[in-house]
Design a protein around this motif. Structure first.
Motif, mmCIF file in Angstrom:
data_model
loop_
_atom_site.group_PDB
_atom_site.id
_atom_site.type_symbol
_atom_site.label_atom_id
_atom_site.label_comp_id
_atom_site.label_asym_id
_atom_site.label_seq_id
_atom_site.Cartn_x
_atom_site.Cartn_y
_atom_site.Cartn_z
ATOM 1 N N TYR A 72 0.849 -1.206 0.000
ATOM 2 C CA TYR A 72 0.000 0.000 0.000
ATOM 3 C C TYR A 72 0.882 1.252 0.000
ATOM 4 C CZ TYR A 72 -2.473 3.758 2.519
ATOM 5 O OH TYR A 72 -2.968 4.973 2.930
ATOM 6 N N ASP A 91 2.524 1.726 -3.288
ATOM 7 C CA ASP A 91 1.556 2.212 -4.281
ATOM 8 C C ASP A 91 1.273 3.703 -4.093
ATOM 9 O OD1 ASP A 91 -0.357 1.635 -6.401
ATOM 10 O OD2 ASP A 91 -1.886 2.117 -4.902
ATOM 11 N N LYS A 92 1.271 4.133 -2.840
ATOM 12 C CA LYS A 92 0.958 5.547 -2.553
ATOM 13 C C LYS A 92 2.202 6.434 -2.606
ATOM 14 C CE LYS A 92 -3.397 4.832 -1.611
ATOM 15 N NZ LYS A 92 -4.507 5.471 -2.294
ATOM 16 N N GLU A 145 -4.694 6.723 8.252
ATOM 17 C CA GLU A 145 -3.912 6.015 7.231
ATOM 18 C C GLU A 145 -4.276 4.528 7.220
ATOM 19 O OE1 GLU A 145 0.429 6.125 7.504
ATOM 20 O OE2 GLU A 145 0.523 5.947 5.323
ATOM 21 N N ASP A 147 -7.411 4.032 5.466
ATOM 22 C CA ASP A 147 -7.198 4.196 4.029
ATOM 23 C C ASP A 147 -6.580 2.923 3.448
ATOM 24 O OD1 ASP A 147 -7.382 6.042 1.786
ATOM 25 O OD2 ASP A 147 -5.196 5.886 1.727
ATOM 26 N N TYR A 148 -5.638 2.318 4.209
ATOM 27 C CA TYR A 148 -5.035 1.044 3.765
ATOM 28 C C TYR A 148 -6.127 -0.024 3.626
ATOM 29 C CZ TYR A 148 -3.116 -3.617 4.723
ATOM 30 O OH TYR A 148 -2.867 -4.973 4.719
ATOM 31 N N GLY A 168 -9.292 0.354 3.112
ATOM 32 C CA GLY A 168 -10.134 0.684 1.959
ATOM 33 C C GLY A 168 -9.432 0.320 0.655
ATOM 34 N N TRP A 169 -8.112 0.574 0.598
ATOM 35 C CA TRP A 169 -7.302 0.260 -0.598
ATOM 36 C C TRP A 169 -7.355 -1.241 -0.876
ATOM 37 C CZ3 TRP A 169 -2.645 -2.594 -0.856
ATOM 38 C CH2 TRP A 169 -1.885 -2.443 -2.016
ATOM 39 N N VAL A 170 -7.210 -2.052 0.168
ATOM 40 C CA VAL A 170 -7.289 -3.510 -0.019
ATOM 41 C C VAL A 170 -8.713 -3.902 -0.394
ATOM 42 C CG1 VAL A 170 -7.013 -5.784 1.049
ATOM 43 C CG2 VAL A 170 -5.426 -3.939 1.652
ATOM 44 N N SER A 171 -9.665 -3.361 0.374
ATOM 45 C CA SER A 171 -11.064 -3.740 0.174
ATOM 46 C C SER A 171 -11.486 -3.548 -1.286
ATOM 47 C CB SER A 171 -11.950 -2.908 1.106
ATOM 48 O OG SER A 171 -13.276 -2.964 0.689
ATOM 49 N N ARG A 172 -11.112 -2.412 -1.864
ATOM 50 C CA ARG A 172 -11.535 -2.129 -3.246
ATOM 51 C C ARG A 172 -10.978 -3.150 -4.245
ATOM 52 N NH1 ARG A 172 -11.066 2.880 -1.026
ATOM 53 N NH2 ARG A 172 -8.903 3.230 -1.661
ATOM 54 N N GLN A 173 -9.876 -3.798 -3.886
ATOM 55 C CA GLN A 173 -9.281 -4.780 -4.810
ATOM 56 C C GLN A 173 -9.865 -6.180 -4.647
ATOM 57 O OE1 GLN A 173 -4.860 -4.240 -5.219
ATOM 58 N NE2 GLN A 173 -5.233 -2.838 -3.524
#
Ligand SMILES: Cc1cc2nc3c(=O)[nH]c(=O)nc-3n(C[C@H](O)[C@H](O)[C@H](O)COP(=O)(O)OP(=O)(O)OC[C@H]3O[C@@H](n4cnc5c(N)ncnc54)[C@H](O)[C@@H]3O)c2cc1C
Length: 441
Positions: A86, A89-90, A107, A110-111, A113-118
Motif C-alpha cells: 500500500y 503504491d501511494k 492512514e 485508508d489502507y 479501503g485500498w485492499v477492500s476495493r481490490q
C-alpha cells in the motif's frame, strides 16, 4: 414475491478487517492458481464501504499494533495486499520509514479501503443481516439461508465476521438518544448537534475511547466541562512490555486454546491489561498536563472522579442527574450534566444473536457459550450438515488476541480459508447434504 436465491459455497457476514483478510486469503490463492481459490465465497456488509471504525476516526489518533500485523503479512508476506505494498503504491514507503511513529488511524483506514476495493467484487455492501435461517430437509439441517433486500443466499458454510458489539450498561439503556450515546456513534452524534452542543458532559470509562472522547470534546470547545468517571484511580496505562504482549502471538493462541474453560477465564482476566481499559503514555501525559495547566490558569475543565460507580441516572428537565457511589467508602455524590458519552467498550456474546435461529444445532460449553475448535470452526450437534466459523468472535476460546486486535487476523483467515475449502469439497449425502466432519477432526 419470493426472493431470487443464489447458492454459494460459503457466505461471510461482515466485511470489516476480519472479512477482508479472509477475502485476501482466497484472492492470493486464486492468483497462485491454488484449489482454495476456486471456493465461491460471498460477503455481506452492513456499511456502505469498508471505513474502519469511522465513528472514532479522529485527528491525532494512531494504531496500537505493529504494521506487520496487517491483513496478510503474517500469513503470506508475499501477498500484494500488505501495508508495505500500500505504501509503495501511494509513494510513501520511504517517508513512512522516517515517520518514527505508528500509522495514524486515518492512514490505516485508508489502507483497509485500498485492499477492500481490490477484493470486494463478491461483497454486497449496505446489507445488514438480521438472522440466519435453517433450511431443513429430511429432518437434517442441510443449509443456511440468509435473506437480504435484493435476494437470498443459501450455503452450507457460513463465516461470522461481524465484530464485537457495543457494551451499554443497563442503567443507560433506556436513556440512549441524541445526548446519551456509546463511542461507537461518537462522530455522528457530534455532527448532529451542530451549534447546540451540551456544555456539561459525563464520560464513562477509562480506556482509549474514553481518553479520546475527553480530548475531542475539549478540542472542539474550550468552554465545556467534563466529568470523567473511573472505577479505578483514573486513566491507567496499557500493559506495554514486550513479554506480556507475547499473548498476541500464535503460540499463545495454541496455549490458550489447550486450557480448560476455568483456566481460560483466569488467563483472559490476567491478560486484559494488555488491551483493555488502558491508554498510551502520550495520551496520559496529554490528559494530566491539561488538568495541571488548568490549575495554573485557575480553572478546571476536566474533573476526574476516581473509585466511583454510577449508581443512578435520571433525566430532569434538560439535564441528567447522575449519582456516583464511592467503591470503598460507599459515599454518594450528585452530578448534573447535559450529555453522556459511554466509553464502555465492547462485548462478545456467548452465542451471537445472528445465530439465535440455529440454537438447537449449536453445541454449548458449561457456560452456554459456543464451542470453537482451534481452526475457528463452531461445533454443531444433532442432524446437522452445515459448517460455521467464528472470525474474530472467539475471545473465550482463543484468548485476548481474537477480538479487539489485528494480531491474529491474517493467520486466522488462512486457517478458516483452508478449513472452508475442505468443507466445501466434501461429497453430498443422499439427502442432498454434504457429509459432516466429525468433531474430533
Ligand atoms: C476505535 C477503535 C480503534 C481500534 N484500534 C485498534 C488498533 O489500533 N489495533 C488493533 O489491533 N485493534 C484495534 N481495534 C480493535 C478492532 O476492532 C479490531 O482490530 C478490528 O476492527 C476487528 O475487525 P473485525 O472485522 O473483526 O470487526 P469490525 O471492525 O467490528 O468489523 C465488523 C464488520 O461487520 C459488519 N457487520 C456487523 N454486523 C453485521 C450484520 N448483522 N450484517 C452485515 N454486516 C455486519 C460491520 O459493519 C463491520 O464492518 C480498535 C477498535 C476500535 C473500536
Amino acid at each position: 414475491m419470493s426472493l431470487a436465491t443464489t447458492t454459494v459455497d460459503a457466505l461471510c457476514i461482515g466485511f470489516g478487517p476480519a472479512g477482508i483478510a479472509l477475502a485476501c486469503a482466497f484472492e492470493d490463492a486464486r492468483e497462485q492458481g491454488l484449489p482454495l481459490g476456486r471456493v465461491d465465497m460471498r460477503f455481506v456488509e452492513a456499511a456502505a464501504d469498508s471505513q474502519w471504525h469511522p465513528e472514532l476516526l479522529l485527528a491525532g489518533t494512531d494504531i496500537n499494533h505493529h504494521v506487520f500485523r496487517d491483513l496478510v503479512t503474517p500469513r503470506n508476506p508475499r501477498s500484494r495486499f500488505s501495508f508495505a505494498m500500500y505504501l509503495k503504491d501511494k509513494g510513501r514507503l520511504f517517508d513512512f520509514g522516517l515517520l518514527g511513529r505508528p500509522a495514524s488511524r486515518h492512514e490505516w483506514s485508508d489502507y483497509l479501503g485500498w485492499v477492500s476495493r481490490q477484493v470486494d467484487a463478491r461483497t454486497c455492501f449496505d446489507t445488514r443481516i438480521d438472522e440466519v435461517l435453517p433450511v431443513i430437509r429430511h429432518g437434517r439441517l442441510c443449509e443456511l439461508r440468509v435473506e437480504t433486500a435484493h435476494g437470498a443466499f443459501e450455503t452450507r458454510n457460513l463465516v461470522l465476521s461481524s465484530g464485537s458489539a457495543a457494551y451499554i450498561p443497563e442503567l443507560f439503556q433506556p436513556l440512549l438518544g441524541p445526548k446519551v450515546f456509546h463511542t461507537s456513534g461518537f462522530v455522528s452524534h457530534m455532527q448532529a448537534f451542530a451549534s447546540e452542543r451540551p456544555k456539561r458532559w459525563l464520560v464513562l470509562g477509562s480506556g482509549q475511547s474514553a481518553s479520546e472522547s475527553v480530548l475531542e470534546l475539549i478540542g472542539r470547545d474550550r468552554q465545556v466541562e467534563i466529568h470523567s468517571v473511573h472505577r479505578t484511580a483514573g486513566f491507567k496505562l496499557t500493559q506495554l512490555g514486550q513479554f506480556p504482549n507475547r499473548v498476541f502471538g500464535p503460540e499463545h493462541v495454541d496455549y490458550f486454546h489447550s486450557l480448560d474453560a476455568g483456566a481460560r477465564q483466569q488467563f483472559l482476566a490476567y491478560s486484559r491489561a494488555t488491551n483493555y481499559a488502558g491508554i498510551d503514555p502520550d495520551e496520559s501525559q496529554k490528559l494530566f498536563s491539561l488538568i495541571y495547566e488548568d490549575t495554573v490558569a485557575g480553572r478546571q475543565q476536566l474533573h476526574t472522579h476516581h473509585y466511583q460507580h454510577v449508581t443512578g441516572v435520571q433525566l430532569c428537565g434538560d439535564a441528567y442527574q447522575v449519582t456516583l457511589t464511592d467503591r470503598f467508602s460507599q459515599q454518594t455524590r450528585q452530578l448534573e450534566v447535559e450529555g453522556i458519552v459511554l466509553a464502555t467498550g465492547y462485548q462478545q456474546y456467548r452465542v451471537p444473536p445472528l445465530l439465535a435461529g440455529l440454537q438447537p444445532w449449536l453445541a454449548a460449553d458449561e457456560q452456554g457459550a459456543l464451542v470453537v475448535d482451534r481452526d475457528y470452526r463452531i461445533h454443531t450437534q444433532g442432524a446437522c450438515d452445515v459448517q460455521l466459523w467464528s472470525n474474530g468472535l472467539s475471545e473465550r476460546s482463543h484468548g485476548i488476541s481474537d477480538s479487539q486486535s489485528f494480531s491474529m487476523l491474517a493467520l486466522r483467515a488462512g486457517r478458516i480459508a483452508s478449513a472452508l475449502h475442505q468443507a466445501s469439497t466434501r461429497p453430498v449425502t443422499a439427502a442432498g447434504c454434504k457429509t459432516t466432519l466429525a468433531l474430533s477432526e
